[in-house]
Design a protein around this motif. Sequence first.
Motif, PDB file in Angstrom:
ATOM      1  N   HIS A   1       0.953  14.265   1.923  1.00  0.00           N
ATOM      2  CA  HIS A   1       2.095  13.337   1.968  1.00  0.00           C
ATOM      3  C   HIS A   1       2.094  12.327   0.825  1.00  0.00           C
ATOM      4  CE1 HIS A   1       2.986  14.914   5.928  1.00  0.00           C
ATOM      5  NE2 HIS A   1       1.723  14.687   6.306  1.00  0.00           N
ATOM      6  N   GLY A   2       1.242  12.539  -0.139  1.00  0.00           N
ATOM      7  CA  GLY A   2       1.217  11.603  -1.254  1.00  0.00           C
ATOM      8  C   GLY A   2       2.278  11.938  -2.298  1.00  0.00           C
ATOM      9  N   PRO A   3       2.576  11.050  -3.231  1.00  0.00           N
ATOM     10  CA  PRO A   3       2.042   9.679  -3.295  1.00  0.00           C
ATOM     11  C   PRO A   3       2.655   8.789  -2.213  1.00  0.00           C
ATOM     12  CG  PRO A   3       3.641  10.009  -5.023  1.00  0.00           C
ATOM     13  CD  PRO A   3       3.473  11.348  -4.362  1.00  0.00           C
ATOM     14  N   TYR A   4       1.941   7.717  -1.894  1.00  0.00           N
ATOM     15  CA  TYR A   4       2.327   6.843  -0.799  1.00  0.00           C
ATOM     16  C   TYR A   4       2.919   5.539  -1.340  1.00  0.00           C
ATOM     17  CZ  TYR A   4      -0.543   9.957   2.101  1.00  0.00           C
ATOM     18  OH  TYR A   4      -1.064  11.031   2.751  1.00  0.00           O
ATOM     19  N   HIS A   5       3.792   4.934  -0.491  1.00  0.00           N
ATOM     20  CA  HIS A   5       4.365   3.613  -0.779  1.00  0.00           C
ATOM     21  C   HIS A   5       4.187   2.764   0.466  1.00  0.00           C
ATOM     22  CE1 HIS A   5       6.312   4.707  -4.616  1.00  0.00           C
ATOM     23  NE2 HIS A   5       6.458   5.904  -4.047  1.00  0.00           N
ATOM     24  N   ALA A   6       3.723   1.559   0.286  1.00  0.00           N
ATOM     25  CA  ALA A   6       3.481   0.668   1.414  1.00  0.00           C
ATOM     26  C   ALA A   6       3.768  -0.769   0.993  1.00  0.00           C
ATOM     27  CB  ALA A   6       2.039   0.808   1.901  1.00  0.00           C
ATOM     28  N   SER A   7       3.860  -1.635   1.963  1.00  0.00           N
ATOM     29  CA  SER A   7       4.114  -3.052   1.698  1.00  0.00           C
ATOM     30  C   SER A   7       3.349  -3.892   2.703  1.00  0.00           C
ATOM     31  CB  SER A   7       5.608  -3.362   1.780  1.00  0.00           C
ATOM     32  OG  SER A   7       6.094  -3.073   3.083  1.00  0.00           O
TER      33      SER A   7
ATOM     34  N   GLN B   1       1.587 -11.639  -8.704  1.00  0.00           N
ATOM     35  CA  GLN B   1       1.648 -10.184  -8.887  1.00  0.00           C
ATOM     36  C   GLN B   1       2.265  -9.605  -7.624  1.00  0.00           C
ATOM     37  OE1 GLN B   1      -2.043  -8.262  -9.910  1.00  0.00           O
ATOM     38  NE2 GLN B   1      -1.191  -6.184  -9.816  1.00  0.00           N
ATOM     39  N   GLY B   2       3.357  -8.909  -7.791  1.00  0.00           N
ATOM     40  CA  GLY B   2       4.102  -8.433  -6.640  1.00  0.00           C
ATOM     41  C   GLY B   2       3.853  -6.991  -6.270  1.00  0.00           C
ATOM     42  N   GLU B   3       3.158  -6.204  -7.152  1.00  0.00           N
ATOM     43  CA  GLU B   3       2.967  -4.788  -6.872  1.00  0.00           C
ATOM     44  C   GLU B   3       1.601  -4.336  -7.376  1.00  0.00           C
ATOM     45  OE1 GLU B   3       6.335  -1.719  -7.065  1.00  0.00           O
ATOM     46  OE2 GLU B   3       5.184  -1.292  -8.883  1.00  0.00           O
ATOM     47  N   PHE B   4       0.949  -3.435  -6.596  1.00  0.00           N
ATOM     48  CA  PHE B   4      -0.377  -2.916  -6.927  1.00  0.00           C
ATOM     49  C   PHE B   4      -0.362  -1.396  -6.825  1.00  0.00           C
ATOM     50  CE2 PHE B   4      -0.866  -7.182  -5.323  1.00  0.00           C
ATOM     51  CZ  PHE B   4      -1.800  -7.762  -6.153  1.00  0.00           C
ATOM     52  N   LEU B   5      -1.142  -0.731  -7.711  1.00  0.00           N
ATOM     53  CA  LEU B   5      -1.304   0.713  -7.665  1.00  0.00           C
ATOM     54  C   LEU B   5      -2.751   1.002  -7.245  1.00  0.00           C
ATOM     55  CD1 LEU B   5      -0.072   3.511  -8.156  1.00  0.00           C
ATOM     56  CD2 LEU B   5      -0.961   3.396 -10.490  1.00  0.00           C
TER      57      LEU B   5
ATOM     58  N   GLY C   1     -21.995  17.826  -5.020  1.00  0.00           N
ATOM     59  CA  GLY C   1     -21.607  19.217  -4.921  1.00  0.00           C
ATOM     60  C   GLY C   1     -20.367  19.440  -4.084  1.00  0.00           C
ATOM     61  N   GLY C   2     -19.889  18.423  -3.420  1.00  0.00           N
ATOM     62  CA  GLY C   2     -18.670  18.562  -2.634  1.00  0.00           C
ATOM     63  C   GLY C   2     -17.416  18.538  -3.502  1.00  0.00           C
ATOM     64  N   LEU C   3     -16.341  19.060  -2.945  1.00  0.00           N
ATOM     65  CA  LEU C   3     -15.046  19.061  -3.635  1.00  0.00           C
ATOM     66  C   LEU C   3     -14.257  17.814  -3.241  1.00  0.00           C
ATOM     67  CD1 LEU C   3     -14.098  22.829  -3.154  1.00  0.00           C
ATOM     68  CD2 LEU C   3     -15.305  21.762  -5.074  1.00  0.00           C
ATOM     69  N   SER C   4     -13.332  17.340  -4.114  1.00  0.00           N
ATOM     70  CA  SER C   4     -12.603  16.083  -3.857  1.00  0.00           C
ATOM     71  C   SER C   4     -11.143  16.220  -4.279  1.00  0.00           C
ATOM     72  CB  SER C   4     -13.256  14.914  -4.589  1.00  0.00           C
ATOM     73  OG  SER C   4     -13.171  15.099  -5.995  1.00  0.00           O
ATOM     74  N   GLY C   5     -10.326  15.330  -3.736  1.00  0.00           N
ATOM     75  CA  GLY C   5      -8.913  15.218  -4.091  1.00  0.00           C
ATOM     76  C   GLY C   5      -8.487  13.746  -4.082  1.00  0.00           C
ATOM     77  N   THR C   6      -7.468  13.363  -4.853  1.00  0.00           N
ATOM     78  CA  THR C   6      -7.036  11.961  -4.972  1.00  0.00           C
ATOM     79  C   THR C   6      -5.530  11.842  -4.702  1.00  0.00           C
ATOM     80  OG1 THR C   6      -6.663  12.179  -7.350  1.00  0.00           O
ATOM     81  CG2 THR C   6      -8.842  11.410  -6.628  1.00  0.00           C
ATOM     82  N   THR C   7      -5.129  10.630  -4.407  1.00  0.00           N
ATOM     83  CA  THR C   7      -3.716  10.279  -4.235  1.00  0.00           C
ATOM     84  C   THR C   7      -3.528   8.838  -4.653  1.00  0.00           C
ATOM     85  OG1 THR C   7      -1.831  10.298  -2.705  1.00  0.00           O
ATOM     86  CG2 THR C   7      -3.914   9.488  -1.841  1.00  0.00           C
ATOM     87  N   THR C   8      -2.247   8.460  -4.910  1.00  0.00           N
ATOM     88  CA  THR C   8      -1.912   7.086  -5.307  1.00  0.00           C
ATOM     89  C   THR C   8      -1.115   6.425  -4.194  1.00  0.00           C
ATOM     90  OG1 THR C   8       0.104   7.811  -6.419  1.00  0.00           O
ATOM     91  CG2 THR C   8      -1.899   7.654  -7.751  1.00  0.00           C
ATOM     92  N   VAL C   9      -1.338   5.130  -4.047  1.00  0.00           N
ATOM     93  CA  VAL C   9      -0.615   4.312  -3.064  1.00  0.00           C
ATOM     94  C   VAL C   9      -0.052   3.105  -3.800  1.00  0.00           C
ATOM     95  CG1 VAL C   9      -0.739   3.075  -0.895  1.00  0.00           C
ATOM     96  CG2 VAL C   9      -2.192   5.077  -1.258  1.00  0.00           C
ATOM     97  N   THR C  10       1.295   2.974  -3.815  1.00  0.00           N
ATOM     98  CA  THR C  10       1.943   1.814  -4.422  1.00  0.00           C
ATOM     99  C   THR C  10       2.179   0.780  -3.324  1.00  0.00           C
ATOM    100  OG1 THR C  10       3.023   3.230  -6.050  1.00  0.00           O
ATOM    101  CG2 THR C  10       3.919   1.014  -5.743  1.00  0.00           C
ATOM    102  N   ILE C  11       1.546  -0.346  -3.465  1.00  0.00           N
ATOM    103  CA  ILE C  11       1.612  -1.396  -2.445  1.00  0.00           C
ATOM    104  C   ILE C  11       2.394  -2.565  -3.020  1.00  0.00           C
ATOM    105  CG2 ILE C  11       0.283  -2.952  -0.987  1.00  0.00           C
ATOM    106  CD1 ILE C  11      -2.007  -0.965  -1.057  1.00  0.00           C
ATOM    107  N   THR C  12       3.468  -2.949  -2.295  1.00  0.00           N
ATOM    108  CA  THR C  12       4.339  -4.066  -2.700  1.00  0.00           C
ATOM    109  C   THR C  12       4.113  -5.232  -1.758  1.00  0.00           C
ATOM    110  OG1 THR C  12       5.995  -2.509  -3.508  1.00  0.00           O
ATOM    111  CG2 THR C  12       6.704  -4.779  -3.151  1.00  0.00           C
ATOM    112  N   LEU C  13       4.001  -6.420  -2.346  1.00  0.00           N
ATOM    113  CA  LEU C  13       3.847  -7.624  -1.530  1.00  0.00           C
ATOM    114  C   LEU C  13       5.235  -8.122  -1.101  1.00  0.00           C
ATOM    115  CD1 LEU C  13       1.057  -9.619  -3.433  1.00  0.00           C
ATOM    116  CD2 LEU C  13       0.836  -8.034  -1.499  1.00  0.00           C
TER     117      LEU C  13
END
Length: 784
Positions: A147-153, A215-219, A232-244
């Motif tokens: 469900h990424g990328p995510y947006h939150a506030s 600062q009104g927004e963070f990544l 040795g494990g596998l990994s995955g990443t996502t971004t979350v945009t957080i607005t104040l």
Amino acid sequence: TMKIPHLLLAWVCSCCSIYATVAARTPRSDHVPLHRTRRSWVWNQFFVIEEYAGPEPVLIGKLHTDIDRDDGRIKYVLTGEGAGTVFVIDEKTGNIHVTKSLDREEKPQYTLLAQAVDRQTNRPLEPPSQFIIKVQDINDNPPVFLHGPYHASVPEMSNVGTSVIQVTANDADDPTYGNSARLVYTILEGHPFFSVDPQTGVIRTAIPNMDRETQGEFLVVIQAKDMGGHMGGLSGTTTVTITLIDVNDNPPKFPQSLYQFSVSEATSPGTLIGRVKAQDPDMGENAKMAYSILDGEGSETFNISTDSSGQEGLIRLTKALDYEKQKLYSFRVEATNTFIDPHYIRKGPFKDTATVKVMVEDAHEAPVFSEPTYIMAVYENSAVGTLVGKVTARDPDSQRNIIRYSIDPHSDPDRYFSISAQDGAIYTATGLDRETVTWHNITVMAAEVDSPSQVSQVLVAIRTMDLNDNPPELEPPLETFVCDNAHPGQLIHTVSASDRDETSNTSRFYFGVPPESVSDTNFTVRDNKDNTASILVYQYKFSHLKRNVFEVPVVVVDGGKPPLSGTGTLTVSVCHCGHDGSIQSCNMEAYISPAGLSTGALLAILACIITLLAIVVLFVALRKQKKETLIVYEEEDVRENIITYDDEGGGEEDTEAFDITALQNPNGASTIGPGMSGGFFASRRDIKPKNPATRRSYPPSLGVLGVEEFLRLRLGDVDDDPAVPPYDSIQVYGYEGRGSSVGSLSSLETTSTDSDLSYEYLEDWGPRFQKLADLYGNKGLPHA
């Protein structure tokens, strides 16, 4: 004894094969019981490692039956999922091989069916046996954030540990086998403002009082790693945009402590003279403000309101300014936040104040009259140049310029008044008549000598006051009658009067007889003292044979000062009346007695109508007897027209007895005018007499007349009366007819003896009227 063979399943793991043989034994003759050996492994399940990259095909197991004597008579058959494609079996040995690499995430297991049959007859030697081949998982899939990328506030100024959002990653590996699907979350970017729970993936605030205005927004970058986060494990990443989210944490603040404006004293109330704006770094409702005037001398002269956006304060003028009275206004304005945010507890007042100074500028103003309107009065008929009143204006400026006055010519087009240009005195310029114009509304203008464009005007209403200058007059009707048998003192008429002057001059009228008519003893006037007078008979009887009309003068005097009088004449006609007062004869034309016609008069009129009807019926009957002698043959086209008169004169109806088109001139018709049947003729010209008719009355001494004598007399009355139609008529015939060789008006030959027409019926009127009289018994008719 009988022996039952069973299919043996072998499980090979780590290149080792395990064989199991199961035999069913029947009881022997010595009744020795058989014992089954307990198995310690799962006989119907094989395993194969996914993504195996060894040499192909790979042996994963073997099928064997205890009846197989290795003589080639037994054939092993494999059916089910993937049989023949993914999995193959050796018919002779029963070895099972996998032919390609398998993916557990695509298919975790396969269900197969094994059977041993006779190679020659293909007959099953044992019942089929089902077994499962499971694909064993390896860590070949990294975590994925679906469900990424995510947006939150999150509200600014939130406490540490405030939950922002939860992120979740999915791992396609088997979560029940090993650590291939065991995930651990870590934050790669976003320190030190946010943190993440390693097990749940919930992101929370990590520092207090984060300010949106800073600062009104963070990544934020979040990582999910399997194998429990170990190496040795596998990994995955996502971004979350957080607005104040903004909260009302900032009070309004004026950028300057003093605002200065200037305005002309001629500015109209309601005009915008300035704007003030306090700054608020918040957003939306948190930044809306309300402005107000706190104190000072400007609270009554000025007003401040907030614009539609809720940001600016608009200062407007509420009343007129006067530079000569006050040149400077100073007051304070306040800006206050209107919204209270429940997410933030305020610390201190959220408002600010500033000082406003308004300087009034001098303006060149028009003259000002001492009154908004003037009302004056003057008597009518006053002499030219009479003073009516005076207007006064002043220059409101400090220079005090000289004022000049004038009258707007459009307001006084007839030039009734004049004005002194120096002092504003208004005079009459012509005679005034209240009965013509009661009120005069004029416009007086005042202008400065040094600045003629600075002009003011004022309305002056001048009332024309009344003088008793109009004599009273008698009101109509001024005609009446009196019976010849009237008695002295009898009321014949009531007169009243009117006066064009005002009520104060006409409140009382006095009636009487002129001095020169006092000797007239026919009628007298009695004042009823209610602004009416009664006309009474003075003498005993009147004779209409001696005098038909009397003129009675009546004098009426008003109550003005001085009083005025007027004389009117009442015309009285003498009529012959019956004992009941009904009029029987009178010289007043078209006069109808209020009592109506008497019974005798009605009977006389009815008798005349019956007689005339009888004559018409008799005449029609006589005409039918002579009808055959009046036939005109069509072949004798001599254009003869016989005009027959059925009565004693019909005016224009006389021409309806024949076709007038036979006498028209077709050549000259267009110059005369349109006529009948498309022809033309000269228009008829009737001549109405000017002299009135004199009706003949028959004395009673004549008694009852005979029918013939009565008709003769009435015919003479009609012939001698020029006042009723038909009047004398002039008929102009401009054409005598085509083909006429003589100059006569008609083609009739009156001297001809060859005509078949007979005119004897015209000579029989005398004897026939005598017969009519004998028919009615020679009683005759009344002389109505």
